[in-house]
Design a protein around this motif. Structure first.
Motif, mmCIF file in Angstrom:
data_model
loop_
_atom_site.group_PDB
_atom_site.id
_atom_site.type_symbol
_atom_site.label_atom_id
_atom_site.label_comp_id
_atom_site.label_asym_id
_atom_site.label_seq_id
_atom_site.Cartn_x
_atom_site.Cartn_y
_atom_site.Cartn_z
ATOM 1 N N CYS A 137 -10.983 14.107 5.534
ATOM 2 C CA CYS A 137 -11.439 12.705 5.672
ATOM 3 C C CYS A 137 -10.754 11.821 4.637
ATOM 4 C CB CYS A 137 -12.957 12.590 5.533
ATOM 5 S SG CYS A 137 -13.825 13.487 6.803
ATOM 6 N N GLN A 138 -9.447 12.053 4.437
ATOM 7 C CA GLN A 138 -8.700 11.240 3.484
ATOM 8 C C GLN A 138 -7.698 10.355 4.227
ATOM 9 O OE1 GLN A 138 -7.064 14.145 0.689
ATOM 10 N NE2 GLN A 138 -8.853 13.890 -0.631
ATOM 11 N N LYS A 139 -7.232 9.314 3.545
ATOM 12 C CA LYS A 139 -6.294 8.382 4.174
ATOM 13 C C LYS A 139 -5.025 8.219 3.339
ATOM 14 C CE LYS A 139 -9.150 6.177 7.422
ATOM 15 N NZ LYS A 139 -9.012 5.191 8.478
ATOM 16 N N LEU A 140 -3.984 7.799 4.008
ATOM 17 C CA LEU A 140 -2.655 7.698 3.408
ATOM 18 C C LEU A 140 -2.075 6.304 3.619
ATOM 19 C CD1 LEU A 140 0.059 9.053 2.322
ATOM 20 C CD2 LEU A 140 0.534 9.626 4.718
ATOM 21 N N ASP B 95 3.610 -7.536 -3.089
ATOM 22 C CA ASP B 95 2.750 -6.726 -2.232
ATOM 23 C C ASP B 95 2.242 -5.467 -2.924
ATOM 24 O OD1 ASP B 95 3.027 -8.509 -0.149
ATOM 25 O OD2 ASP B 95 4.770 -7.498 0.702
ATOM 26 N N LEU B 96 3.018 -4.946 -3.887
ATOM 27 C CA LEU B 96 2.640 -3.661 -4.496
ATOM 28 C C LEU B 96 2.407 -3.767 -6.003
ATOM 29 C CD1 LEU B 96 5.199 -1.400 -2.581
ATOM 30 C CD2 LEU B 96 2.780 -1.729 -2.063
ATOM 31 N N ASN B 97 2.453 -4.972 -6.535
ATOM 32 C CA ASN B 97 2.194 -5.176 -7.967
ATOM 33 C C ASN B 97 3.188 -4.457 -8.877
ATOM 34 O OD1 ASN B 97 -0.085 -6.499 -7.035
ATOM 35 N ND2 ASN B 97 -1.374 -4.673 -7.269
ATOM 36 N N VAL B 98 4.390 -4.193 -8.413
ATOM 37 C CA VAL B 98 5.406 -3.629 -9.309
ATOM 38 C C VAL B 98 5.800 -4.760 -10.277
ATOM 39 C CG1 VAL B 98 7.710 -2.600 -9.494
ATOM 40 C CG2 VAL B 98 6.262 -2.110 -7.495
ATOM 41 N N PRO B 99 5.648 -4.538 -11.609
ATOM 42 C CA PRO B 99 5.917 -5.616 -12.554
ATOM 43 C C PRO B 99 7.363 -6.108 -12.467
ATOM 44 C CG PRO B 99 4.771 -3.793 -13.631
ATOM 45 C CD PRO B 99 5.172 -3.313 -12.275
ATOM 46 N N ALA C 35 0.593 0.826 -3.786
ATOM 47 C CA ALA C 35 0.208 1.004 -2.383
ATOM 48 C C ALA C 35 -1.173 1.655 -2.295
ATOM 49 C CB ALA C 35 1.246 1.860 -1.660
ATOM 50 N N ARG C 36 -1.408 2.658 -3.143
ATOM 51 C CA ARG C 36 -2.702 3.352 -3.113
ATOM 52 C C ARG C 36 -3.831 2.389 -3.486
ATOM 53 N NH1 ARG C 36 -5.671 6.384 -6.885
ATOM 54 N NH2 ARG C 36 -7.168 7.712 -5.776
ATOM 55 N N HIS C 37 -3.557 1.569 -4.492
ATOM 56 C CA HIS C 37 -4.563 0.623 -4.950
ATOM 57 C C HIS C 37 -4.828 -0.459 -3.889
ATOM 58 C CE1 HIS C 37 -6.828 -1.850 -7.710
ATOM 59 N NE2 HIS C 37 -6.050 -2.885 -7.381
ATOM 60 N N ARG C 38 -3.740 -1.055 -3.361
ATOM 61 C CA ARG C 38 -3.909 -2.168 -2.415
ATOM 62 C C ARG C 38 -4.547 -1.707 -1.105
ATOM 63 N NH1 ARG C 38 -0.903 -6.953 -4.219
ATOM 64 N NH2 ARG C 38 -1.162 -7.866 -2.160
ATOM 65 N N ALA C 39 -4.192 -0.494 -0.671
ATOM 66 C CA ALA C 39 -4.726 -0.007 0.604
ATOM 67 C C ALA C 39 -6.086 0.663 0.428
ATOM 68 C CB ALA C 39 -3.743 0.970 1.251
ATOM 69 N N ALA D 54 1.169 9.283 -5.132
ATOM 70 C CA ALA D 54 0.040 8.907 -5.980
ATOM 71 C C ALA D 54 -1.249 9.416 -5.341
ATOM 72 C CB ALA D 54 -0.030 7.388 -6.133
ATOM 73 N N ALA D 55 -2.122 9.969 -6.181
ATOM 74 C CA ALA D 55 -3.437 10.411 -5.726
ATOM 75 C C ALA D 55 -4.419 10.200 -6.876
ATOM 76 C CB ALA D 55 -3.393 11.883 -5.307
ATOM 77 N N GLU D 56 -5.671 10.586 -6.643
ATOM 78 C CA GLU D 56 -6.664 10.391 -7.698
ATOM 79 C C GLU D 56 -6.242 11.143 -8.964
ATOM 80 O OE1 GLU D 56 -10.571 11.583 -6.556
ATOM 81 O OE2 GLU D 56 -11.452 10.765 -8.389
#
Lengths: 422, 422
Positions: free
Chosen positions: A278-281, A321-325, A347-351, A382-384
């Motif tokens: 039940c995880q998302k990508l 879109d992805l907050n890359v500085p 991407a992980r944060h925004r989605a 990226a993951a938890e």
């Protein structure tokens, strides 16, 4: 062809069309038919491409009838003057071509459904060789032809992919299975990632014991590798045991690289793992330009685990879109470990997903430098539990670099999915 | 094959490999070689796929030598035990296979560059038939083989795509052009969008005059259509005039549908228009899942006109990333005209581009309903002058629906680019 090979039950594929010979169209039809015939137990021993020439098609069909039990012809059944397969089949078997009233109604009806009148040029779609069986075509006007003669089966299908596929899957394959039920060949495909052909051979070591039982074909696909095992015994039970022995031998040595068996894709395996947990990508792509997401969304039901993706081709898009500085992009450049990591984290944060996968690189042919030549790629996951990045270096054409990067990114994600058991 | 056809200068392609026969791998190599041979003026008259079997390969080469002036073999030059082309070529011409010291050094060096020791299994890559010419392989260990015998040319290349392509383009094609300079065939491809084969034939009307001069092949590709013209005259100047006449005939009747000639893709044409106008494009994809952006970014230099893209697979992503109102998604559903328009407008606004292209639809196999069956698609284009949307209905498999949607979206954008002259 020797008598020994002719004695084995085999099939032959004839693809009709100048466009294939000239390379205007890649012969995906023969691949689809080849898979279906192999699965039906009557693998193709020969496959050829024939020009749109009545004499050449007729001669090719005659030759094929002399050496194979099953012949599948694709192409040349359409309405245009260079569609000659119908005439060639009729001529080979001495069948007259007659206009079939039911087929004419079917053709008219198909045009009516599309809101069009039937062009007079399409009337030849109702011509059918008397004495042959009709193969229904749900998607188009060209009816397929099935001839049974001296224990041999000839199937003529249109070349339009969707029509050919549906007719192969729903008519040809079951008909071949029914007619040659005793000819099943036991085969199994092991799919590997993260290992090349040469080093696989080294890891396997002495294969004498295995190669006495099965034949192994090595099928590399841009960084992924399939091993196709075919049992040598004609006996069904012995063949199954041979395959099992060979699979055990390979898994013992390189089992960590096997991600699937059969035709399951790496994207499907990834999707199944995510769905079960039940995880998302989410994806964040630069150099692959949407190819990673395209592969993932080719999996039916992908919306249950694929949340969204970004194609951040420009620097502003990576930042907005992805907050890359912006300072990181200036300092390290868009193709760098830090940017790959920041893209995956962003991407992980925004989605709001459990996982995110990123790639950034130089697909070429321009854009390279001495420090970062064409083919320089960074991928990140990226993951938890953290963010992991990998540096890759590919050579080749733009599309090859995109493809190898996409496969490497999926392999990298798969590896981290395995290491992070739910 | 009749004497008449054998007298024409032609080529033949032999692809070696069980994996192609079984359909595990699509035969893209034969397409690449076919294009190169057609461009070199010695088009393929026959193309076949041969199993990994020494006797079958040898027999196929012998047959090909009897009917073609140029034979290109691909596959079966690798280090594994099922790589048998080297032996078959040596056997056909009676050449001994001998280990070549320079090739051995080359193979060792390639492994060294990858930071690996040469596996002993790869030592056979240094075996070469004495009497043949070497075709250098910049990307891999398998050296190609070129044999000239009785005015016939045989080229044996590896099956690895990048190696085969580079050797075809840089060695085989120039060698064939040089050897058969007088055999140039004049061909030209017209690429069309927005018209099907049946209705094209109707629009063209009576083709008697044209077909006396050129041969026309119809090559549909999932909603796009290529017309390949081949002049019938062997004379170079007359052939050029025949092609020019036929092209004029076609352009007069369906010229509005011709987007390019040759091998230029629709994405390239779109990119050239945008680049010439100094305009930029963004994409917002749902059902195509990144395929539209993948096609666009296959064009070298796409970063000059492709700004960014979104794959808004979920409803929250359509809302958060593209400002599609939540109420609109609830009321009309994600697959609707209003959402397609809002996606295009949102993408154009967020990316700050001149143009944006969106698609939303149901790719299947699940997710359809009576009201919106699988294959229901909406596409939209946004620009300064307005937003335009189109409803489409496709049938077929998931990947086919993705492909047809992507082609339709690019065609729709192209049409609006033309209508909005800068």
């Amino acid at each position: 062809m020797s008598d020994a090979t002719a004695a084995v039950c085999c099939s032959e594929i004839l693809t009709i069309g100048d466009e294939i010979l000239r390379g205007d169209v890649v012969n995906e039809n023969a691949a689809h038919i080849g898979r279906a015939l192999a699965e039906a137990g009557v693998p193709a021993r020969f496959s050829s491409v024939i020009p749109d020439d009545l004499e050449a098609i007729t001669e090719a069909i005659r030759q094929a009838l002399a050496r194979a039990q099953v012949i599948v012809v694709t192409g040349g059944l359409g309405p245009t003057p260079d569609d000659l397969t119908r005439d060639a089949v009729a001529s080979c078997f001495g069948f007259p071509l007659v206009e079939d009233a039911a087929l004419l109604t079917h053709v008219r009806e198909l045009f009516r459904q599309r809101g069009m009148a039937m062009p007079e040029t399409s009337r030849n779609q109702a011509l059918f060789p008397v004495g042959a069986r009709q193969i229904p075509n749900a998607h188009g006007t060209a009816t397929g032809i099935h001839v049974i003669c001296d224990g041999r089966h000839l199937f003529a299908l249109p070349g339009v992919a969707i029509e050919m596929r549906q007719m192969t899957d729903e008519y040809v394959k079951p008909a071949v299975q029914a007619a040659f039920a005793d000819a099943q060949v036991r085969t199994r495909t092991l799919r590997l990632s993260g290992i090349g052909e040469s080093h696989l051979l080294e890891q396997l070591g002495d294969q004498t014991e295995v190669s006495a039982l099965v034949r192994i074909a090595y099928l590399p696909h841009h960084g992924l590798l399939d091993l196709r095992l075919t049992a040598l015994s004609p006996d069904e039970y012995e063949a199954a045991a041979q395959i099992a022995f060979a699979e055990g031998f390979i898994r013992e040595r390189v089992g960590g690289h096997v991600y699937a068996t059969g035709s399951t894709s790496l994207a499907e395996v990834i999707g199944n793992i995510l769905m079960n947990r039940c995880q998302k990508l989410a994806t964040a792509e630069s150099c692959t330009g949407g190819l990673v997401a395209d592969m993932l969304t080719n999996v039916p039901g992908a919306s249950r685990w694929f949340e969204r993706g970004w194609i951040t081709y420009s620097n502003p898009s990576k930042n907005e879109d992805l907050n890359v500085p912006g300072g990181m992009l200036d300092e390290h450049g868009a193709v760098s470990e830090s940017v790959a990591r920041a893209m995956a984290e962003g991407a992980r944060h925004r989605a709001g997903t459990d996982w995110a996968l990123s790639c950034t690189g130089i697909a070429g042919p321009t854009g390279g430098s001495a420090e970062k030549p064409v083919g320089t790629v960074w991928i990140a996951v990226a993951a938890e539990g953290g963010v992991w990045a990998r540096h890759l270096k590919f050579s080749g054409l733009r599309e090859t670099i995109k493809l190898r990067t996409a496969h490497a990114a999926l392999s990298f994600l798969y590896q981290h999915l395995l290491e992070t058991r739910a």
